[in-house]
Design a protein around this motif. Structure first.
Motif, PDB file in Angstrom:
ATOM      1  N   GLY A   1       5.330  -0.265   3.197  1.00 61.85           N
ATOM      2  CA  GLY A   1       6.344  -1.123   3.801  1.00 61.85           C
ATOM      3  C   GLY A   1       5.781  -2.348   4.489  1.00 61.85           C
ATOM      4  N   SER A   2       4.574  -2.232   5.052  1.00 65.27           N
ATOM      5  CA  SER A   2       4.013  -3.352   5.800  1.00 65.27           C
ATOM      6  C   SER A   2       3.562  -4.505   4.893  1.00 65.27           C
ATOM      7  CB  SER A   2       2.828  -2.877   6.644  1.00 65.27           C
ATOM      8  OG  SER A   2       1.806  -2.379   5.797  1.00 65.27           O
ATOM      9  N   LEU A   3       3.403  -4.250   3.616  1.00 64.44           N
ATOM     10  CA  LEU A   3       2.985  -5.311   2.693  1.00 64.44           C
ATOM     11  C   LEU A   3       4.139  -6.225   2.308  1.00 64.44           C
ATOM     12  CD1 LEU A   3       0.536  -3.547   0.206  1.00 64.44           C
ATOM     13  CD2 LEU A   3      -0.014  -5.115   2.041  1.00 64.44           C
ATOM     14  N   GLY A   4       5.331  -5.714   2.385  1.00 66.75           N
ATOM     15  CA  GLY A   4       6.502  -6.519   2.027  1.00 66.75           C
ATOM     16  C   GLY A   4       6.486  -6.867   0.541  1.00 66.75           C
ATOM     17  N   ASN A   5       6.718  -8.123   0.239  1.00 68.28           N
ATOM     18  CA  ASN A   5       6.760  -8.545  -1.166  1.00 68.28           C
ATOM     19  C   ASN A   5       5.397  -8.536  -1.842  1.00 68.28           C
ATOM     20  OD1 ASN A   5       9.509  -8.852  -1.241  1.00 68.28           O
ATOM     21  ND2 ASN A   5       9.438 -11.022  -0.642  1.00 68.28           N
ATOM     22  N   TRP A   6       4.335  -8.376  -1.085  1.00 70.29           N
ATOM     23  CA  TRP A   6       2.996  -8.265  -1.690  1.00 70.29           C
ATOM     24  C   TRP A   6       2.846  -6.983  -2.491  1.00 70.29           C
ATOM     25  CZ3 TRP A   6      -0.444 -11.988  -2.335  1.00 70.29           C
ATOM     26  CH2 TRP A   6      -0.302 -13.141  -1.573  1.00 70.29           C
ATOM     27  N   ASN A   7       3.784  -6.053  -2.336  1.00 71.26           N
ATOM     28  CA  ASN A   7       3.761  -4.843  -3.163  1.00 71.26           C
ATOM     29  C   ASN A   7       3.879  -5.190  -4.653  1.00 71.26           C
ATOM     30  OD1 ASN A   7       3.528  -2.406  -1.515  1.00 71.26           O
ATOM     31  ND2 ASN A   7       5.393  -3.137  -0.534  1.00 71.26           N
ATOM     32  N   ILE A   8       4.583  -6.260  -4.966  1.00 74.15           N
ATOM     33  CA  ILE A   8       4.705  -6.687  -6.357  1.00 74.15           C
ATOM     34  C   ILE A   8       3.338  -7.134  -6.882  1.00 74.15           C
ATOM     35  CG2 ILE A   8       5.793  -8.358  -7.901  1.00 74.15           C
ATOM     36  CD1 ILE A   8       8.151  -8.385  -5.924  1.00 74.15           C
ATOM     37  N   VAL A   9       2.597  -7.847  -6.040  1.00 74.50           N
ATOM     38  CA  VAL A   9       1.259  -8.307  -6.437  1.00 74.50           C
ATOM     39  C   VAL A   9       0.336  -7.108  -6.652  1.00 74.50           C
ATOM     40  CG1 VAL A   9      -0.748  -9.657  -5.705  1.00 74.50           C
ATOM     41  CG2 VAL A   9       1.559 -10.496  -5.249  1.00 74.50           C
ATOM     42  N   VAL A  10       0.456  -6.109  -5.789  1.00 73.60           N
ATOM     43  CA  VAL A  10      -0.359  -4.906  -5.948  1.00 73.60           C
ATOM     44  C   VAL A  10      -0.024  -4.213  -7.272  1.00 73.60           C
ATOM     45  CG1 VAL A  10      -0.853  -2.610  -5.002  1.00 73.60           C
ATOM     46  CG2 VAL A  10      -0.650  -4.570  -3.468  1.00 73.60           C
ATOM     47  N   GLY A  11       1.265  -4.101  -7.590  1.00 70.64           N
ATOM     48  CA  GLY A  11       1.670  -3.482  -8.858  1.00 70.64           C
ATOM     49  C   GLY A  11       1.136  -4.237 -10.059  1.00 70.64           C
ATOM     50  N   PHE A  12       1.266  -5.576 -10.022  1.00 77.22           N
ATOM     51  CA  PHE A  12       0.723  -6.373 -11.118  1.00 77.22           C
ATOM     52  C   PHE A  12      -0.805  -6.340 -11.133  1.00 77.22           C
ATOM     53  CE2 PHE A  12       4.937  -8.464 -11.383  1.00 77.22           C
ATOM     54  CZ  PHE A  12       5.144  -8.261 -12.738  1.00 77.22           C
ATOM     55  N   GLY A  13      -1.423  -6.117  -9.995  1.00 79.98           N
ATOM     56  CA  GLY A  13      -2.881  -5.950  -9.950  1.00 79.98           C
ATOM     57  C   GLY A  13      -3.318  -4.716 -10.719  1.00 79.98           C
ATOM     58  N   PHE A  14      -2.570  -3.618 -10.547  1.00 85.83           N
ATOM     59  CA  PHE A  14      -2.871  -2.410 -11.326  1.00 85.83           C
ATOM     60  C   PHE A  14      -2.695  -2.678 -12.826  1.00 85.83           C
ATOM     61  CE2 PHE A  14      -2.130   0.093  -7.360  1.00 85.83           C
ATOM     62  CZ  PHE A  14      -3.310   0.816  -7.385  1.00 85.83           C
ATOM     63  N   ILE A  15      -1.655  -3.381 -13.181  1.00 88.46           N
ATOM     64  CA  ILE A  15      -1.417  -3.683 -14.595  1.00 88.46           C
ATOM     65  C   ILE A  15      -2.523  -4.591 -15.142  1.00 88.46           C
ATOM     66  CG2 ILE A  15       0.158  -4.847 -16.182  1.00 88.46           C
ATOM     67  CD1 ILE A  15       2.459  -3.823 -14.375  1.00 88.46           C
ATOM     68  N   ALA A  16      -2.935  -5.579 -14.361  1.00 90.36           N
ATOM     69  CA  ALA A  16      -4.024  -6.459 -14.785  1.00 90.36           C
ATOM     70  C   ALA A  16      -5.327  -5.687 -14.931  1.00 90.36           C
ATOM     71  CB  ALA A  16      -4.192  -7.598 -13.781  1.00 90.36           C
ATOM     72  N   ALA A  17      -5.576  -4.747 -14.029  1.00 91.15           N
ATOM     73  CA  ALA A  17      -6.768  -3.909 -14.141  1.00 91.15           C
ATOM     74  C   ALA A  17      -6.716  -3.077 -15.427  1.00 91.15           C
ATOM     75  CB  ALA A  17      -6.901  -3.003 -12.913  1.00 91.15           C
ATOM     76  N   GLY A  18      -5.521  -2.650 -15.822  1.00 91.49           N
ATOM     77  CA  GLY A  18      -5.371  -1.931 -17.090  1.00 91.49           C
ATOM     78  C   GLY A  18      -5.756  -2.800 -18.272  1.00 91.49           C
ATOM     79  N   PHE A  19      -5.384  -4.084 -18.225  1.00 94.38           N
ATOM     80  CA  PHE A  19      -5.785  -4.992 -19.299  1.00 94.38           C
ATOM     81  C   PHE A  19      -7.298  -5.215 -19.303  1.00 94.38           C
ATOM     82  CE2 PHE A  19      -1.279  -6.381 -19.371  1.00 94.38           C
ATOM     83  CZ  PHE A  19      -1.066  -6.173 -20.726  1.00 94.38           C
ATOM     84  N   VAL A  20      -7.904  -5.268 -18.133  1.00101.49           N
ATOM     85  CA  VAL A  20      -9.360  -5.419 -18.061  1.00101.49           C
ATOM     86  C   VAL A  20     -10.050  -4.206 -18.654  1.00101.49           C
ATOM     87  CG1 VAL A  20     -11.312  -5.582 -16.473  1.00101.49           C
ATOM     88  CG2 VAL A  20      -9.297  -7.004 -16.109  1.00101.49           C
ATOM     89  N   VAL A  21      -9.561  -3.023 -18.352  1.00 98.77           N
ATOM     90  CA  VAL A  21     -10.147  -1.799 -18.896  1.00 98.77           C
ATOM     91  C   VAL A  21      -9.939  -1.733 -20.414  1.00 98.77           C
ATOM     92  CG1 VAL A  21      -9.968   0.733 -18.894  1.00 98.77           C
ATOM     93  CG2 VAL A  21      -9.998  -0.523 -16.743  1.00 98.77           C
ATOM     94  N   SER A  22      -8.839  -2.309 -20.898  1.00 99.30           N
ATOM     95  CA  SER A  22      -8.578  -2.244 -22.339  1.00 99.30           C
ATOM     96  C   SER A  22      -9.621  -2.987 -23.156  1.00 99.30           C
ATOM     97  CB  SER A  22      -7.185  -2.807 -22.650  1.00 99.30           C
ATOM     98  OG  SER A  22      -7.161  -4.203 -22.481  1.00 99.30           O
ATOM     99  N   THR A  23     -10.370  -3.904 -22.552  1.00100.60           N
ATOM    100  CA  THR A  23     -11.417  -4.597 -23.285  1.00100.60           C
ATOM    101  C   THR A  23     -12.614  -3.692 -23.577  1.00100.60           C
ATOM    102  OG1 THR A  23     -12.488  -5.433 -21.277  1.00100.60           O
ATOM    103  CG2 THR A  23     -10.766  -6.804 -22.263  1.00100.60           C
ATOM    104  N   GLN A  24     -12.704  -2.568 -22.904  1.00 97.65           N
ATOM    105  CA  GLN A  24     -13.803  -1.628 -23.127  1.00 97.65           C
ATOM    106  C   GLN A  24     -13.491  -0.610 -24.209  1.00 97.65           C
ATOM    107  OE1 GLN A  24     -16.723  -2.058 -21.539  1.00 97.65           O
ATOM    108  NE2 GLN A  24     -15.705  -3.877 -20.729  1.00 97.65           N
ATOM    109  N   TRP A  25     -12.275  -0.618 -24.692  1.00101.45           N
ATOM    110  CA  TRP A  25     -11.849   0.370 -25.682  1.00101.45           C
ATOM    111  C   TRP A  25     -12.385  -0.027 -27.039  1.00101.45           C
ATOM    112  CZ3 TRP A  25      -6.073   1.383 -27.217  1.00101.45           C
ATOM    113  CH2 TRP A  25      -5.985   2.595 -27.866  1.00101.45           C
TER     114      TRP A  25
END
Length: 86
Positions: free
Chosen positions: A61-85
């Motif tokens: 709750g304390s992050l406010g709208n930055w929670n969206i950035v955190v969610g997209f950060g996880f998704i971006a990290a997934g794309f980074v990991v996909s380059t190792q596949w």
């Protein structure tokens, strides 16, 4: 005038066909990137959906709208990991 000699050109012969390279798949590829990638995509999606469903009170709750950035950060990290596949 004397007639010039006519040179006969050699007939065209195509170069020898290249044999297909055999790919050795017996060693296998890395097995960890696919599950990690899917997990990161899932965590990012759940994070964003939870933020919208809870009207900004959840996951953090304390992050406010930055929670969206955190969610997209996880998704971006997934794309980074996909380059190792492989």
């Amino acid at each position: 005038m004397p007639k010039s000699r006519i040179r006969k050109k050699d007939d065209y012969t195509p170069p020898p066909a290249k044999k297909a390279t055999k790919i050795d798949l017996s060693q296998g590829g890395r097995r960890w990137p696919a599950p990690v990638m899917l997990a990161l995509f899932g965590i990012g999606l759940v994070w964003i959906v939870a933020f919208y469903i809870s009207s900004g009170d959840f996951p953090v709750g304390s992050l406010g709208n930055w929670n969206i950035v955190v969610g997209f950060g996880f998704i971006a990290a997934g794309f980074v990991v996909s380059t190792q596949w492989k």
